[in-house]
Motif scaffolding. Structure first.
Motif, PDB file in Angstrom:
ATOM      1  N   VAL A 293      42.546 -29.025   8.222  1.00 27.86           N
ATOM      2  CA  VAL A 293      41.714 -28.062   8.951  1.00 27.86           C
ATOM      3  C   VAL A 293      40.679 -27.435   8.010  1.00 27.86           C
ATOM      4  O   VAL A 293      39.523 -27.217   8.383  1.00 27.86           O
ATOM      5  CB  VAL A 293      42.606 -26.990   9.604  1.00 27.86           C
ATOM      6  CG1 VAL A 293      41.762 -25.867  10.187  1.00 27.86           C
ATOM      7  CG2 VAL A 293      43.470 -27.608  10.684  1.00 27.86           C
ATOM      8  N   GLY A 294      41.091 -27.169   6.773  1.00 30.16           N
ATOM      9  CA  GLY A 294      40.162 -26.582   5.821  1.00 30.16           C
ATOM     10  C   GLY A 294      39.016 -27.524   5.478  1.00 30.16           C
ATOM     11  O   GLY A 294      37.856 -27.101   5.374  1.00 30.16           O
TER      12      GLY A 294
ATOM     13  N   THR B 148      40.021 -25.570  17.146  1.00 31.27           N
ATOM     14  CA  THR B 148      40.874 -24.700  17.951  1.00 31.27           C
ATOM     15  C   THR B 148      42.179 -25.401  18.295  1.00 31.27           C
ATOM     16  O   THR B 148      42.299 -26.626  18.176  1.00 31.27           O
ATOM     17  CB  THR B 148      40.164 -24.278  19.246  1.00 31.27           C
ATOM     18  OG1 THR B 148      39.828 -25.463  20.003  1.00 31.27           O
ATOM     19  CG2 THR B 148      38.885 -23.512  18.928  1.00 31.27           C
ATOM     20  N   ARG B 149      43.149 -24.639  18.741  1.00 29.78           N
ATOM     21  CA  ARG B 149      44.413 -25.165  19.243  1.00 29.78           C
ATOM     22  C   ARG B 149      44.844 -24.294  20.425  1.00 29.78           C
ATOM     23  O   ARG B 149      44.437 -23.133  20.548  1.00 29.78           O
ATOM     24  CB  ARG B 149      45.485 -25.177  18.157  1.00 29.78           C
ATOM     25  CG  ARG B 149      45.760 -23.858  17.518  1.00 29.78           C
ATOM     26  CD  ARG B 149      47.114 -23.845  16.787  1.00 29.78           C
ATOM     27  NE  ARG B 149      47.248 -24.870  15.806  1.00 29.78           N
ATOM     28  CZ  ARG B 149      47.219 -24.685  14.477  1.00 29.78           C
ATOM     29  NH1 ARG B 149      47.022 -23.465  14.004  1.00 29.78           N
ATOM     30  NH2 ARG B 149      47.366 -25.668  13.633  1.00 29.78           N
ATOM     31  N   ARG B 150      45.677 -24.865  21.269  1.00 28.42           N
ATOM     32  CA  ARG B 150      46.147 -24.158  22.460  1.00 28.42           C
ATOM     33  C   ARG B 150      47.531 -23.588  22.200  1.00 28.42           C
ATOM     34  O   ARG B 150      48.390 -24.233  21.585  1.00 28.42           O
ATOM     35  CB  ARG B 150      46.173 -25.091  23.673  1.00 28.42           C
ATOM     36  CG  ARG B 150      44.807 -25.618  24.045  1.00 28.42           C
ATOM     37  CD  ARG B 150      44.866 -26.521  25.252  1.00 28.42           C
ATOM     38  NE  ARG B 150      45.185 -25.799  26.473  1.00 28.42           N
ATOM     39  CZ  ARG B 150      44.282 -25.177  27.229  1.00 28.42           C
ATOM     40  NH1 ARG B 150      43.004 -25.199  26.874  1.00 28.42           N
ATOM     41  NH2 ARG B 150      44.637 -24.569  28.332  1.00 28.42           N
TER      42      ARG B 150
ATOM     43  N   TRP C  94      43.188 -19.401  12.079  1.00 25.53           N
ATOM     44  CA  TRP C  94      43.730 -18.041  12.128  1.00 25.53           C
ATOM     45  C   TRP C  94      44.960 -17.947  13.014  1.00 25.53           C
ATOM     46  O   TRP C  94      45.305 -16.867  13.499  1.00 25.53           O
ATOM     47  CB  TRP C  94      42.655 -17.072  12.642  1.00 25.53           C
ATOM     48  CG  TRP C  94      41.357 -17.221  11.924  1.00 25.53           C
ATOM     49  CD1 TRP C  94      40.218 -17.789  12.391  1.00 25.53           C
ATOM     50  CD2 TRP C  94      41.063 -16.825  10.577  1.00 25.53           C
ATOM     51  NE1 TRP C  94      39.230 -17.765  11.449  1.00 25.53           N
ATOM     52  CE2 TRP C  94      39.714 -17.181  10.322  1.00 25.53           C
ATOM     53  CE3 TRP C  94      41.799 -16.201   9.575  1.00 25.53           C
ATOM     54  CZ2 TRP C  94      39.099 -16.940   9.100  1.00 25.53           C
ATOM     55  CZ3 TRP C  94      41.181 -15.965   8.362  1.00 25.53           C
ATOM     56  CH2 TRP C  94      39.848 -16.325   8.134  1.00 25.53           C
ATOM     57  N   SER C  95      45.619 -19.058  13.274  1.00 25.60           N
ATOM     58  CA  SER C  95      46.809 -19.046  14.118  1.00 25.60           C
ATOM     59  C   SER C  95      47.793 -20.079  13.601  1.00 25.60           C
ATOM     60  O   SER C  95      47.416 -21.079  12.981  1.00 25.60           O
ATOM     61  CB  SER C  95      46.444 -19.338  15.577  1.00 25.60           C
ATOM     62  OG  SER C  95      45.827 -20.602  15.691  1.00 25.60           O
ATOM     63  N   ASP C  96      49.070 -19.831  13.867  1.00 27.05           N
ATOM     64  CA  ASP C  96      50.122 -20.770  13.499  1.00 27.05           C
ATOM     65  C   ASP C  96      50.281 -21.820  14.592  1.00 27.05           C
ATOM     66  O   ASP C  96      49.840 -21.652  15.731  1.00 27.05           O
ATOM     67  CB  ASP C  96      51.444 -20.041  13.285  1.00 27.05           C
ATOM     68  CG  ASP C  96      51.383 -19.107  12.085  1.00 27.05           C
ATOM     69  OD1 ASP C  96      50.719 -19.481  11.092  1.00 27.05           O
ATOM     70  OD2 ASP C  96      51.976 -18.016  12.135  1.00 27.05           O
ATOM     71  N   ALA C  97      50.941 -22.903  14.238  1.00 28.00           N
ATOM     72  CA  ALA C  97      51.212 -23.950  15.221  1.00 28.00           C
ATOM     73  C   ALA C  97      52.107 -23.407  16.323  1.00 28.00           C
ATOM     74  O   ALA C  97      53.027 -22.620  16.081  1.00 28.00           O
ATOM     75  CB  ALA C  97      51.853 -25.159  14.544  1.00 28.00           C
ATOM     76  N   ALA C  98      51.833 -23.811  17.550  1.00 30.82           N
ATOM     77  CA  ALA C  98      52.595 -23.327  18.697  1.00 30.82           C
ATOM     78  C   ALA C  98      54.016 -23.875  18.662  1.00 30.82           C
ATOM     79  O   ALA C  98      54.253 -25.037  18.319  1.00 30.82           O
ATOM     80  CB  ALA C  98      51.908 -23.736  19.993  1.00 30.82           C
ATOM     81  N   GLY C  99      54.956 -23.023  19.018  1.00 27.52           N
ATOM     82  CA  GLY C  99      56.344 -23.443  19.090  1.00 27.52           C
ATOM     83  C   GLY C  99      56.641 -24.118  20.421  1.00 27.52           C
ATOM     84  O   GLY C  99      55.728 -24.639  21.088  1.00 27.52           O
TER      85      GLY C  99
END
Length: 551
Positions: free
Chosen positions: A413-414, A426-428, A447-452
């Protein structure tokens, strides 16, 4: 409780005098700092001698050189000027702990309860000016009850008599031309509104407590921090001083010139609050490498980055911090600087994670006449990990999780974000809503962690979800055997349901004003699997709608 007192400290020649401190020989000749606008170079800061030669801020460099052939110039370095202003902010902490920067050339200081430590406001002002003179800086201070009034006094108080008057005033006309003054087409002809760049004379710049109106009244309207277009429009109407505006109806001013004019008036006179927000304490993580000979090759820049990264990461680890954004600065031999900023999807304190991103940005920096100093600075740092209390049974599991954490996705991502921007990736994530269209939210991946694990809905959801489309069918709650949708007449072969979903009563969503819905999975004779619902119509007539389709 003492009355609030604000000191506005303006440095009108900050850019030029910053360079004159390191090169005193330039003080004997006209000197200016130029800014590159893309189409031409204009003057951004002038020395005292350059101003005395008639040069002005914003003047094109070619015109300035035509007026003053012996003019010496240097390109502007905005980052160095901002750093120098931050240094002055730390120096101003001797007068008050409440100091804020006002880019690009001013400081705002809250003197409430501090002036008596220096013998009063007059003596404090004298000490401020003397200290700035010892530093080789020109300072214009102003003290008042509000920030807007102090700003105005610092830049406009002490102007020479008549400097703020327009040449179009009738008492300034020659006697022979007064009879023809009414024939002029423009009210402003003959003179321009005053600007803060005009020379100032030494007078008192302190507005006594409660005397803000009388102190600001004689000043020009430009002292209210208005847009140049608004100042020109007011001048055409004959409103040239603050006292001319303070007695006008506020409603008429707001209708004619917008709410910004009324807000600036209220801020200057204390009717609207304008607090000073002090800067946060400086916590700097940076390393630099001074080179004996200028360099210009990309391989040399990479070797310098390899030498700078290990000590930078060591300093971050000792402080329990990790870099989220790093700036690579390349200082050239001509005093200018090129820079590039890299952002990381996850904070990092390991050189191997920072090195590839910095390598990608090196080719964006122009070497010019050569680079003699390279600097790495962490512009945004975050704690290495969130601290939380863990029992003895969970401690080993928490440590193993941190050690086994895979950063491959974060590094990917970086790298992509360094090319197209972090906001484009982005991610959902699941959202806390039972409505189908609000069950997921889009977040920036950096700015977000992977969704569980996603919560399982009571019934299956369609693969394609769109805005509700009307379906022509009888207004009954039972599934119609025949209906018309998208200009097609379809027969219902099978139906599963219903699933009742109610709107969120605490929100007024226009799409859910039809009230409670009964959702059905309907299979048609054409092979379509549609997600139909019957709206019971709490606030409007009921009916059938199609909300999506299954694969």
């Amino acid at each position: 409780m003492p009355k609030t007192r604000i000191l506005s400290l303006w440095f009108p020649r900050l850019g030029a005098e910053r360079l004159l401190r390191t090169a005193p020989h330039l003080a004997s000749v006209p000197f200016a700092v130029v800014r590159d606008t893309g189409q031409m170079q204009v003057l951004s800061s002038l020395s005292l001698m350059a101003s005395q030669r008639g040069l002005t801020l914003g003047q094109p460099l070619r015109d300035a050189q035509a007026m003053c052939p012996e003019l010496l110039t240097k390109l502007q370095n905005p980052q160095s000027e901002a750093t120098f202003l931050s240094t002055l902010r730390r120096w101003a902490g001797k007068f008050s702990p409440w100091v804020a920067e006002e880019a690009p050339d001013a400081l705002n200081i809250d003197l409430t309860g501090c002036a008596h430590l220096f013998g009063g406001e007059e003596k404090l002002l004298v000490q401020v000016v003397e200290d700035c003179a010892d530093l080789g800086l020109t300072a214009c201070p102003g003290i008042a009850d509000t920030l807007g009034a102090a700003w105005a006094l610092a830049r406009f108080a002490g102007r020479a008599p008549g400097a703020d008057r327009s040449g179009d005033a009738i008492d300034q006309e020659a006697r022979a031309t007064r009879s023809r003054a009414v024939k002029r087409r423009h009210w402003e002809r003959g003179g321009a509104p005053p600007s803060a760049a005009q020379p100032l004379v030494h007078t008192s710049r302190i507005a006594a407590v409660g005397k803000t109106h009388s102190a600001l009244g004689p000043l020009p309207i430009a002292a209210l921090r208005l847009e140049p277009e608004v100042v020109q429009s007011l001048s055409r109407l004959g409103l040239r001083r603050v006292s001319d505006l303070s007695g006008q109806p506020r409603a008429a001013l707001a209708r004619r010139f917008g709410k910004g004019l009324v807000l600036r008036l209220d801020q200057a006179f204390g009717s609207a609050p304008e607090p000073i927000s002090p800067a946060k304490p400086d916590i700097s993580f940076s390393t630099r490498l001074t080179l004996p000979e200028p360099i210009g090759l990309e391989s040399d820049m990479q070797a310098a980055v390899d030498r700078l990264l290990p000590p930078l990461c060591d300093a971050l680890r000792r402080a329990g911090q990790a870099a989220r954004a790093v700036r690579l600065e390349a200082h050239r031999t001509d005093g200018t600087m090129g820079w590039a900023v890299v952002n990381l999807a996850r904070p990092a304190d390991v050189p191997d994670r920072l090195r590839p991103l910095l390598y990608m940005k090196i080719n964006e920096i122009e070497a010019g006449f050569g680079i003699d100093m390279i600097r790495l600075e962490v512009t945004r740092a975050e704690p290495t990990q969130d601290r939380k209390t863990t029992g003895h049974l969970d401690a080993a599991h928490a440590v193993s999780q941190r050690l086994a954490r895979n950063t491959a996705i974060d590094d990917l991502v970086g790298r992509i974000g360094a090319r197209i921007g972090m906001e484009a990736i982005t991610r959902r994530h699941p959202a806390s809503s039972h409505l189908p269209e609000k069950a997921a939210q889009v977040l920036t991946a950096a700015w977000s962690d992977a969704a569980g694990p996603w919560p399982q809905p009571p019934a299956a959801r369609p693969l394609l979800l769109h805005r509700p489309e009307p379906v022509t069918a009888p207004d009954t709650a039972t599934v119609p055997q025949e209906f018309r949708w998208r200009n097609r007449t379809l027969q219902a072969v099978a139906a599963t349901g219903p699933e009742r979903i109610a709107p969120e009563w605490w929100l007024d969503d226009p799409d859910w004003r039809t009230g409670v819905r009964d959702y059905w999975q309907v299979t048609t004779d054409a092979g379509d699997r549609l997600w139909l619902y019957f709206a019971h119509g709490a606030d409007m007539s009921p009916g059938w709608f199609c909300h999506g389709s299954f694969a």
